[in-house]
Every structure is written in C-alpha cells, then in structure tokens.
Design an enzyme around this catalytic site. Structure first.
Site, short mmCIF file in Angstrom:
data_model
loop_
_atom_site.label_atom_id
_atom_site.label_comp_id
_atom_site.label_asym_id
_atom_site.label_seq_id
_atom_site.Cartn_x
_atom_site.Cartn_y
_atom_site.Cartn_z
N SER A 66 0.85 -1.18 0.00
CA SER A 66 0.00 0.00 0.00
C SER A 66 0.89 1.25 0.00
O SER A 66 1.65 1.46 -0.94
CB SER A 66 -0.97 -0.02 1.18
OG SER A 66 -1.98 0.94 1.01
N HIS A 73 -7.81 -5.46 -0.35
CA HIS A 73 -6.69 -4.72 0.26
C HIS A 73 -6.44 -5.27 1.65
O HIS A 73 -6.71 -4.61 2.66
CB HIS A 73 -7.01 -3.23 0.30
CG HIS A 73 -5.78 -2.36 0.35
ND1 HIS A 73 -4.95 -2.17 -0.72
CD2 HIS A 73 -5.24 -1.64 1.37
CE1 HIS A 73 -3.96 -1.36 -0.40
NE2 HIS A 73 -4.11 -1.03 0.88
N ASP A 104 -9.01 -5.49 -5.26
CA ASP A 104 -8.60 -4.44 -4.33
C ASP A 104 -9.57 -3.27 -4.40
O ASP A 104 -9.86 -2.75 -5.47
CB ASP A 104 -7.19 -3.97 -4.68
CG ASP A 104 -6.51 -3.21 -3.55
OD1 ASP A 104 -7.19 -2.40 -2.89
OD2 ASP A 104 -5.31 -3.42 -3.33
#
Length: 560
Positions: free
Chosen positions: A214, A490, A452
């Site tokens: 990330s 995610h 995601d």
C-alpha cells in the site's frame, strides 16, 4: 564506557557515492579518547550494541539534510525474553533522525540486528499516512510464519516523520513533514541504518532489500526511482503509486455519495451487487469456488450485470436494485478519474476499479456505511477512500482544517492546482524511468489483488504496461514480476494469499533464479489452507476440470 561521537565532515570525491561515504564514515564516530573503551573490531554483538546507547550520529552520515541522529536506546533482546518469538538474540536500537526545523517532527526509527546475521538488510515500509514506527520484528504481511529477523536479516523501519495513526493527515500542514512522508524519510532512515549496521558488524550488508504494501508499496517504487543505487531488490505490493490520484478519486466518490441526492448505497445493496457478479462470473474459470479468477472474461458480462441491477421501472429498494444516482456512484468508481490537466510525470487521472468483477465494497475499507456524512469522515461511516481523500484536501492541499472537501472540484481546482501538481511530485511514484535500477541489476516483485477496493489494480497494471512501452517486454521480464491475485482485496477478500516473496526475491537476486508461477496458501478464515497458483500477469488460474478444487495442482495458469 559509552561511546562518544565527533562530527567529521567527509568530502564527496568525484565518482564516490554518498552511500559509500556513509559506510566509510561509520567507523569514525568514536573519539580517540574513547577508542580504548569502545568495543574492539572483533567484539561480540552484545558489546557493540551497548556502545550505541545515547550516541549521536553526525548529519554528514546521511545524504539528505538533517540535524543528525540521536540513538535513544540500544540493548540486546534475549532469545528467551518475553515476547521474543524471533528464534534468537538480537540488538534492538531505537532513535530519532532530527528534523531541520523545530516545528517539524523527528523521524523515529527501529533497527534490529540479529546475533546470527545472514549479511542482508531489509527496510520495511508503512501504511496509510504512516505515523507509527515500523518495528521490523514481526512476520511480513501475507508471508509464511518465520519473520525476516528470525531468518537472520537486519531489519528496520520508521514512522515517516510524524506521530499518529494511519488515518491522520494533519501533518500535511508542515512542509518538511510532507517531504519526509513523500520520500525523504526513506533515504534518511536507510543511511542511518546502513551506518549502524556497518559499525555493528564491521561491514555493510551484502544485499539491501525493501518490502512494503500500500503506502509501503509506493515507498518501494519510490526508492527504485529516487535511490536506485541503494537497493538490490524490492517487494512492493498493492502500491499507492498514484497517491494524489487515489486521494482525488476518494473525494469524487464522497461527493457522489454525500453531495448527490440519492447517491449513497447502503451496505446490503452493495452486497447484492457483489453476489450478482459472483453468480454470473464465478464459474468462468471452471470452478464454483467463490473466486472470480477470469476478470477479463467477467468484464464481457458487465453490461448484463448492470442491467440486472438497475431498478428500471421497479420500485427502489434497499437491497434489490440500484437507482440511477446509486449506479452513477458505482460507475464513477469503475471508470476512474480523468483530469483536464497533468500531474507530475504526465499523469492525467486515476484508473478505475473492478467494481463488477468481484470487488466487495462492504468492508472496513469499502464505501460508506452511513447515509449521513460526518463532519470529519471516518473509514467505517463514510468510506476509506473518501475519509483519506478528505484529509488530503483539508491538510495537504488547502492547508485548512475547516475546508469542505465536498465543495472541492478536482477537475477545476483553481488556485489549488499548483499545489496539487507539486504534491504529486513529492508524494507519488509514477515516474516510469527505472533505467538506473534496471541497469544495476535490481529486482522487483509486486503482488496485488484484482479485487482491491483501495488501490485500483488497473492503476498498477497501467504502470506495468507503461514500463513495457518504455523498456520492452524482455527487459521488464528480466527485472520485474507482477502477480495479480483473484479474490484478494486490500488485505482481505475471499482469497488471501500467503507466499514467501522475500525468499523468492533473495533467490532471484543472489542466485539468479527468477520466480515464475508461485503457489499461495489461502489464509482467509472461511477457506484457510486451500492453495492456488500465483500466475504472472496477465495469466490467471483456471481449473483443469479434475482434481481437488482446493489444491493448486488442479489449476493451470491460462491466458485471459
């Protein structure tokens, strides 16, 4: 006796890197008077560890401007110490890299030096807006149980230069803190750790790696672009490459949900959207396993899926159909953001998400759970993307805590346009020029979920394709592996992969064994233990039609 430090200025000779100076300078900290009391060159790590406590490193050891480094603690952690599950004794060092201005927070860092060192070092990235020191003692996310420190890696991380949880963007008011967050903390911490490692072991690491996801993934691409000589290999997962783009995308989503009448979509209806896409697309890969693997094939059914979800004459309900404003919210997320001006590196927007191909938007990192916008949006109430985008516009762009992001127009930002462009240069990793990193033999592994909901998988794919356009497929294949994982979001999802990427990277760098198809074990609670092949993009796992559907051996990587 505690080691004393003298500040020695080292001139940069032509052709000599600042990193080389950092390593060379690491042996010059101690004054002649204290050399007799300092740990000898061949002393055990425990003695060397003790000499670091309270030491001050001079600014000259770091390539970027700082006010030096203060070591706050340095002590051995016994293998039997409570909480030490790393399998061995190590030296834990904590400290601060001092900011130039008193109003700027210091960069806090942790460094862990194992007694049984494998000659390698690993810098670990953060997440969100950072603000919490990365300790480097634990297991890497989505990796097998053995931590890098337990494998003999010297590990280190930092807080990127401010204090607070990953949702807080208030530090955006401080220019030096923004620069630290964008890129400078990476170099400052790297150089500090490198000097300490060289002093502790008497030599620098043979290999220096970086790993993060990330924000940490963005940081991984950042170090390749800005400091290519410092790293031999990078793991950069779910990378927030286009940081400004994703924050502006979040603002537009918040406006669709909370500034457009009827644009909010309740969680039960979002779940209905997900279940409908699953019903249409789950079997396209040959297996009814709850995972949409053939994302490209599913896109061919998108019009059908949308038509079945539209109210179109039916009375609107909370869980059965989408009104036009609600559908517009999802289509905005699918289509992404197009800007009429250019951000840094010729970026003109943000790629959309796989909304109708298995992305579940009801979790903590999905869209909003409440129909009313809070004065300060939160992840759960108003959606992760909007909450983060709101903070970005308030503090980084407008420099005004009372600024209303619902009234901000990303397409026509007016007086804020220059600030947006400048920020995209400081915080972002969209520069496609990795020529120096490639030339030195650096390697890169990126893994991301096709479902995601925070970082668009299509943005990551677009950057990969830009590299191919620039360098050609053969050169990209020689240094990069991209694994796009079906069902993975995610950090959550219906398939959460566990795979030893660090081992794969180290094997590639040190032995020249390039990773191809990998095998991932699912760690999602409902399906823990099943396995799937991790296919190199653009391939995806297709069920062979026979064999146990829970085993990777029953699948083969197929062309979309």
């Amino acid at each position: 006796m505690r080691a004393r430090v003298r500040h020695v200025r080292h001139g940069l000779s032509k052709g000599r890197s600042r990193t080389a100076v950092t390593v060379a300078g690491a042996v010059l900290w101690l004054t002649n008077a204290s050399q007799a009391c300092a740990a000898p060159k061949d002393a055990p790590l425990a003695m060397r560890c003790a000499e670091f406590a309270g030491a001050v490193l001079p600014p000259e050891l770091i390539a970027l401007p700082t006010a030096g480094v203060q070591i706050e603690s340095a002590a051995m952690v016994a293998a039997t110490a409570p909480g030490n599950q790393q399998g061995g004794e190590y030296c834990r060092i904590t400290g601060r890299i001092k900011a130039l201005k008193a109003s700027t927070p210091d960069i806090r860092f942790d460094l862990n030096l194992p007694r049984r060192w494998n000659g390698r070092a690993l810098q670990i990235g953060g997440g969100g807006y950072n603000g919490v020191v990365v300790s480097g003692t634990g297991v890497m996310p989505f990796s097998p149980d053995r931590a890098p420190l337990a494998q003999g890696y010297a590990t280190f991380g930092d807080d990127s230069g401010h204090v607070g949880d990953s949702s807080l963007a208030v530090f955006g008011l401080v220019d030096e803190a923004v620069t630290n967050f964008g890129y400078a903390h990476l170099k400052k911490t790297h150089d500090t750790a490198l000097a300490l490692i060289a002093r502790a072991y008497g030599r620098p690491p043979q290999r220096m790696y970086f790993a993060g996801g990330s924000t940490g993934g963005r940081e991984g691409y950042t170090v390749m672009q800005r400091y290519p000589d410092d790293y031999d290999g990078v793991i950069a997962n779910s990378p927030a490459l286009n940081f400004s783009g994703v924050r502006l995308m979040g603002v537009k989503l918040g406006q669709a949900e909370y500034a457009t009448p009827g644009g909010f979509i309740p969680p039960q209806l979002l779940d209905h959207v997900y279940q409908r896409t699953l019903a249409v697309c789950d079997r396209l890969d040959g297996a009814a396993d709850g995972v949409i693997s053939d994302v490209e094939g599913c896109k061919e059914h998108e019009a059908e899926i949308i038509a079945s979800l539209r109210c179109a004459g039916r009375a609107p309900s909370h869980d059965e159909c989408l009104t036009d404003p609600q559908l517009s919210t999802l289509l905005l997320m699918r289509d992404g953001l197009s800007l009429p001006y250019k951000l840094a590196w010729n970026v003109s927007g943000y790629r959309g998400y796989n909304v109708f191909q298995g992305t579940h938007l009801t979790g903590m990192l999905g869209l909003g759970h409440q129909a009313a916008r809070l004065p300060v949006p939160t992840f759960f109430a108003n959606g992760y993307l909007f909450a983060q985008g709101d903070g970005y516009v308030r503090y980084f762009v407008a420099h005004d805590a009372e600024f209303d992001s619902l009234r901000f127009d990303p397409l026509h930002p007016g007086k804020y346009r220059g600030q947006l462009i400048a920020l995209s240069q400081t915080i972002g990793a969209m520069n496609p020029d990795l020529a120096r990193y490639i030339a030195k033999g650096g390697k890169l592994i990126t893994l991301q979920g096709l479902a995601d909901e925070v970082i668009s998988p299509n943005q990551t794919i677009a950057y990969y394709e830009a590299l191919i356009d620039r360098f050609g497929i053969d050169q990209v294949d020689a240094f990069m592996r991209l694994y796009m994982v079906p069902g993975f979001q995610h950090g959550s999802g219906v398939f959460i992969p566990s795979v030893d990427l660090l081992g794969a990277l180290d094997n590639w760098v040190t032995r020249g064994v390039s990773p191809e198809t990998l095998t991932a074990t699912d760690i999602a609670a409902a399906t823990n233990g099943r396995s799937r092949p991790l296919c190199r993009y653009p391939l995806f796992p297709r069920y062979s039609g026979k064999g146990n559907v829970n085993l990777a051996s029953s699948f083969a990587c197929a062309e979309p």
